[in-house]
Motif scaffolding. Structure first.
Motif, PDB file in Angstrom:
ATOM      1  N   ARG A  19      44.566  42.655  41.559  1.00 12.21           N
ATOM      2  CA  ARG A  19      43.231  43.234  41.713  1.00 12.21           C
ATOM      3  C   ARG A  19      42.434  42.313  42.624  1.00 12.21           C
ATOM      4  O   ARG A  19      42.510  41.077  42.498  1.00 12.21           O
ATOM      5  CB  ARG A  19      42.500  43.366  40.365  1.00 12.21           C
ATOM      6  N   ASN A  20      41.687  42.900  43.555  1.00 13.51           N
ATOM      7  CA  ASN A  20      40.885  42.123  44.495  1.00 13.51           C
ATOM      8  C   ASN A  20      39.434  42.553  44.376  1.00 13.51           C
ATOM      9  O   ASN A  20      39.134  43.743  44.326  1.00 13.51           O
ATOM     10  CB  ASN A  20      41.367  42.349  45.932  1.00 13.51           C
ATOM     11  N   LYS A  21      38.538  41.577  44.302  1.00  8.80           N
ATOM     12  CA  LYS A  21      37.107  41.867  44.281  1.00  8.80           C
ATOM     13  C   LYS A  21      36.443  41.139  45.443  1.00  8.80           C
ATOM     14  O   LYS A  21      36.751  39.985  45.727  1.00  8.80           O
ATOM     15  CB  LYS A  21      36.466  41.430  42.966  1.00  8.80           C
ATOM     16  N   THR A  74      39.919  32.066  43.675  1.00 14.98           N
ATOM     17  CA  THR A  74      38.524  32.369  43.984  1.00 14.98           C
ATOM     18  C   THR A  74      37.876  31.172  44.660  1.00 14.98           C
ATOM     19  O   THR A  74      38.483  30.100  44.766  1.00 14.98           O
ATOM     20  CB  THR A  74      37.753  32.738  42.697  1.00 14.98           C
ATOM     21  N   ASP A 125      38.475  45.470  36.290  1.00 14.61           N
ATOM     22  CA  ASP A 125      37.567  45.410  37.444  1.00 14.61           C
ATOM     23  C   ASP A 125      36.141  45.094  37.009  1.00 14.61           C
ATOM     24  O   ASP A 125      35.405  44.379  37.704  1.00 14.61           O
ATOM     25  CB  ASP A 125      37.598  46.725  38.219  1.00 14.61           C
ATOM     26  N   LYS A 126      35.744  45.637  35.863  1.00 18.51           N
ATOM     27  CA  LYS A 126      34.399  45.354  35.347  1.00 18.51           C
ATOM     28  C   LYS A 126      34.246  43.880  35.009  1.00 18.51           C
ATOM     29  O   LYS A 126      33.203  43.266  35.274  1.00 18.51           O
ATOM     30  CB  LYS A 126      34.141  46.209  34.105  1.00 18.51           C
ATOM     31  N   LEU A 128      35.889  41.425  36.394  1.00 21.56           N
ATOM     32  CA  LEU A 128      35.875  40.669  37.648  1.00 21.56           C
ATOM     33  C   LEU A 128      34.579  40.856  38.421  1.00 21.56           C
ATOM     34  O   LEU A 128      34.124  39.947  39.113  1.00 21.56           O
ATOM     35  CB  LEU A 128      37.043  41.105  38.538  1.00 21.56           C
ATOM     36  N   ASP A 129      33.981  42.029  38.293  1.00 24.23           N
ATOM     37  CA  ASP A 129      32.819  42.376  39.115  1.00 24.23           C
ATOM     38  C   ASP A 129      31.537  41.837  38.501  1.00 24.23           C
ATOM     39  O   ASP A 129      30.641  42.578  38.112  1.00 24.23           O
ATOM     40  CB  ASP A 129      32.732  43.890  39.271  1.00 24.23           C
ATOM     41  N   SER A 202      31.948  50.006  31.459  1.00 18.67           N
ATOM     42  CA  SER A 202      32.901  50.357  32.521  1.00 18.67           C
ATOM     43  C   SER A 202      33.172  51.855  32.593  1.00 18.67           C
ATOM     44  O   SER A 202      33.692  52.340  33.602  1.00 18.67           O
ATOM     45  CB  SER A 202      34.224  49.613  32.303  1.00 18.67           C
TER      46      SER A 202
END
Length: 407
Positions: A19-21, A74, A125-126, A128-129, A202
């Motif tokens: 996963r990429n943010k 990161t 994703d939530k 990470l975001d 989310s």
């Protein structure tokens, strides 16, 4: 936070997902292989590789349940590694929450696992975001609350509704923050409460839903049912149930139990994003704060402490939250011990810091550790540095002693 998250099998290093943010290109497969290879090489020589830093990045590895390895890459923000370890633990717990520990710890068919674990992508994703979060519970390991005078009356509505659902576990959420909850809901572990709140944040708005969830501590292998009902926009009541009642049966009860409380719900909603009663007046130099109770695992955060905008408000709400989160990460684990740190004992921090502050051209921050509470306050740059200590102490006292703030 721009980051790459990689999940691989811990035995063979087979990639499960990435996963990429942020504005980042996906990592090439040889780089992923190298990151996993150096970790496996260290293990084969009885060396535990935890993290490393480059000129502009940090890499952290963590193995879970002898089954999967999570790697995060990161930017290096000079914060203690505990915060990235905490993030990786939340990612793993998110997988347990929606997939179950038994199948996660015993992967039998990798291709099938790759397909099925996608159910967790939205929640991961939530997590990470962080830039888009309206809460700080993911960082503090304490669930976000919204404190309102209406909560004491609404508690009666919730208790009656959960009794009809034949469940001791229920809560009322406003924008992902808990307004009220049953006594048994508060007995869930902090990571379970935080994860359930993140899960709700989310998901797309929905009038009702029925989701199977595995509680990472209470029930990691046997699923419960999370039933949620939208009472008004951004206000949901959540109940953890067994096989019964059905979603349709409980939907019929929502109006009967909550109809007379809709005015109270609208009043409660209007308190967001201030999140605490209008009756409390704080110093005009305060632009936001985070208040944490390390015993009850609850936290109260506000980036709108004043009912009317001031000429001193030179920083917008999103940026205020970013500053508070950055200050928290700078202090916790570096000067103050984290309460849920499995890798670092408190004895490793040899000094007994109780307060800390920073001062910049655009803002100032001050924190006080007063067990069981911690408070982190964001000030305008105009406040005299010598005044921050007394103002922070007064702010902590006002918030903790208010009868409507149960933290």
């Amino acid at each position: 936070m721009a980051a790459h998250l990689i999940c691989l099998t811990s035995g063979g290093g087979v990639p499960i997902f990435t996963r990429n943010k942020g504005n980042l290109k996906p990592l090439p497969f040889p780089v992923i292989g190298s990151l996993n290879g150096v970790h496996m090489f260290a293990n084969s020589h009885d060396v535990k590789l935890l993290s490393t830093t480059t000129e502009d990045a940090k890499v952290v590895w963590k193995v879970f349940h002898d089954s999967i390895t999570l790697i995060i890459v990161t930017g290096d923000d000079s914060a203690d590694d505990i915060h990235l370890n905490n993030l990786l633990s939340q990612v793993c717990d998110a997988m347990v929450l929606l997939y179950g520990l038994e199948d996660l710890a015993n992967i039998k068919n990798i291709e099938r696992f790759k397909r099925e674990i996608k159910i967790c992508s939205q929640l991961i994703d939530k997590i990470l975001d962080q830039a888009d979060l309206l809460t700080v519970g993911d960082l503090t390991n304490a669930v976000d609350i919204i404190a309102a005078p209406e909560n004491s009356v609404l508690q009666n509505y919730l208790d009656a509704f959960t009794e009809a659902a034949d469940s001791p576990y229920g809560c009322l959420m406003v924008h992902g923050k808990i307004a009220i909850a049953t006594k048994r809901w508060w007995t869930l572990t902090s990571k379970e409460m935080v994860l359930l709140s993140l899960l709700m944040s989310s998901l797309s708005p929905c009038s009702s839903r029925d989701i199977p969830v595995f509680l990472p501590n209470l029930s990691p292998s046997v699923p419960h049912r999370l039933l949620t009902f939208q009472l008004i926009k951004d206000v949901d009541v959540c109940v953890l149930c067994g096989p019964s009642p059905t979603l349709a049966q409980l939907e019929e009860e929502v109006g009967r139990f909550w109809r007379s409380g809709y005015d109270l719900l609208r009043s409660l909603l209007q308190l967001h994003p201030r999140n605490y009663p209008l009756s409390i007046t704080l110093d005009s130099n305060i632009m936001g704060f985070i208040l944490v109770n390390r015993e009850s695992h609850r936290c109260l955060c506000s980036t709108h402490p004043h009912p009317v905008a001031s000429s001193k408000d030179t920083i917008d709400s999103k940026r205020r939250l970013e500053i508070l989160r950055s200050f928290y990460k700078h202090v916790m684990g570096t000067f103050f011990p984290m309460s849920d740190d499995p890798d670092k004992g408190q004895e490793e921090i040899c000094h007994q810091a109780q307060e800390s502050y920073i001062s910049t051209d655009s803002h100032k921050c001050y924190t006080i550790l007063s067990e069981p509470h911690q408070i982190f306050v964001l000030y305008t740059a105009n406040i005299p540095t010598f005044a921050m200590r007394s103002v922070t102490q007064k702010t902590l006292s006002l918030l903790v002693k208010d009868k409507h703030i149960q933290i």
